[in-house]
Motif scaffolding. Structure first.
Motif, short mmCIF file in Angstrom:
data_model
loop_
_atom_site.label_atom_id
_atom_site.label_comp_id
_atom_site.label_asym_id
_atom_site.label_seq_id
_atom_site.Cartn_x
_atom_site.Cartn_y
_atom_site.Cartn_z
N THR A 12 0.83 -1.20 0.00
CA THR A 12 0.00 0.00 0.00
C THR A 12 0.87 1.25 0.00
OG1 THR A 12 -1.64 -1.24 1.27
CG2 THR A 12 -1.93 1.14 1.15
N LEU A 13 1.95 1.23 0.76
CA LEU A 13 2.89 2.35 0.80
C LEU A 13 3.50 2.58 -0.58
CD1 LEU A 13 4.33 4.36 2.73
CD2 LEU A 13 6.09 2.62 2.98
N ILE A 14 3.90 1.52 -1.25
CA ILE A 14 4.47 1.64 -2.60
C ILE A 14 3.44 2.22 -3.57
CG2 ILE A 14 5.29 0.31 -4.59
CD1 ILE A 14 6.69 -1.55 -2.54
N LEU A 15 2.21 1.74 -3.48
CA LEU A 15 1.15 2.23 -4.36
C LEU A 15 0.86 3.72 -4.12
CD1 LEU A 15 -1.00 1.47 -6.49
CD2 LEU A 15 -2.53 1.02 -4.58
N VAL A 16 0.80 4.12 -2.86
CA VAL A 16 0.54 5.53 -2.54
C VAL A 16 1.67 6.41 -3.05
CG1 VAL A 16 0.37 7.16 -0.62
CG2 VAL A 16 -0.98 5.08 -0.61
N LEU A 17 2.90 5.98 -2.83
CA LEU A 17 4.03 6.78 -3.30
C LEU A 17 4.06 6.88 -4.83
CD1 LEU A 17 6.84 5.66 -0.84
CD2 LEU A 17 5.56 7.81 -0.86
N ALA A 18 3.72 5.78 -5.50
CA ALA A 18 3.67 5.81 -6.97
C ALA A 18 2.58 6.76 -7.45
CB ALA A 18 3.43 4.40 -7.51
N LEU A 19 1.41 6.72 -6.84
CA LEU A 19 0.34 7.65 -7.23
C LEU A 19 0.73 9.09 -6.95
CD1 LEU A 19 -2.87 5.74 -6.09
CD2 LEU A 19 -2.15 6.25 -8.42
N TYR A 20 1.41 9.34 -5.84
CA TYR A 20 1.85 10.70 -5.53
C TYR A 20 2.86 11.21 -6.56
CZ TYR A 20 3.90 14.64 -3.09
OH TYR A 20 4.35 15.88 -2.77
N VAL A 21 3.81 10.37 -6.94
CA VAL A 21 4.81 10.76 -7.94
C VAL A 21 4.13 11.04 -9.28
CG1 VAL A 21 6.77 9.92 -9.30
CG2 VAL A 21 6.75 9.64 -6.82
N ILE A 22 3.19 10.21 -9.67
CA ILE A 22 2.47 10.42 -10.94
C ILE A 22 1.68 11.73 -10.88
CG2 ILE A 22 0.57 9.55 -12.35
CD1 ILE A 22 1.59 6.73 -11.76
N ALA A 23 1.01 11.97 -9.76
CA ALA A 23 0.20 13.19 -9.63
C ALA A 23 1.08 14.44 -9.65
CB ALA A 23 -0.62 13.15 -8.35
N GLU A 24 2.25 14.37 -9.05
CA GLU A 24 3.14 15.54 -9.04
C GLU A 24 3.85 15.73 -10.38
OE1 GLU A 24 3.77 18.01 -6.81
OE2 GLU A 24 1.99 17.21 -5.81
#
Length: 110
Positions: A12-24
Motif C-alpha cells: 500500500t505504501l508503494i502504491l501511494v508513493l507511486a500515485l503521488y509521484v504520478i500526480a506531481e
C-alpha cells in the motif's frame, strides 16, 4: 498474520508513493484531479500504521518461538519429540520395570 500485515502495509505504501509521484509529475493534466491529495495522505498514514503493526507482531512472534515450552522428558528433562512423555532411554527402562512387575514367572537359567 504478521507477514500478511507487513506485506499489505508495504504494498500500500508503494502504491501511494507511486500515485503521488504520478500526480506531481503530471500536475497540469486534467486526469490527475482523480487522485485526491487528502485521500493519499490518509492511505499513507494507514499503510505506515499497518506496516508498524506487522513489524511489531513479527518481532513478538519471533520472541514467542524462543520462549515456547518444549516437550521434555519427565525424568531427565532433555528435549523430546512432541507427544512423547519420556526420552528413549527412560522409556525403555520404565517399560522393562513394568514388564518385570506384571510377569511374575521365574526366568529359567541354563
Amino acid at each position: 498474520m504478521s507477514t500478511t500485515l507487513l506485506r499489505l502495509g508495504l504494498w500500500t505504501l508503494i502504491l501511494v508513493l507511486a500515485l503521488y509521484v504520478i500526480a506531481e509529475t503530471y500536475h497540469e493534466e486534467h486526469w490527475t484531479e482523480m487522485i485526491p491529495r487528502p485521500m493519499l495522505a490518509q492511505v499513507l498514514a494507514v499503510s505506515v500504521v499497518v506496516t508498524i503493526i506487522g513489524m511489531v507482531l513479527r518481532i513478538l512472534g519471533i520472541g514467542v518461538d524462543k520462549v515456547r515450552v518444549k516437550n521434555r522428558c519427565r525424568v531427565c528433562r532433555t528435549p523430546i519429540v512432541q507427544g512423547a512423555l519420556y526420552c528413549r532411554e527412560h522409556l525403555r527402562s520404565i517399560l522393562a520395570d513394568e514388564d518385570e512387575k506384571t510377569h511374575m514367572t521365574k526366568v529359567r537359567r541354563r
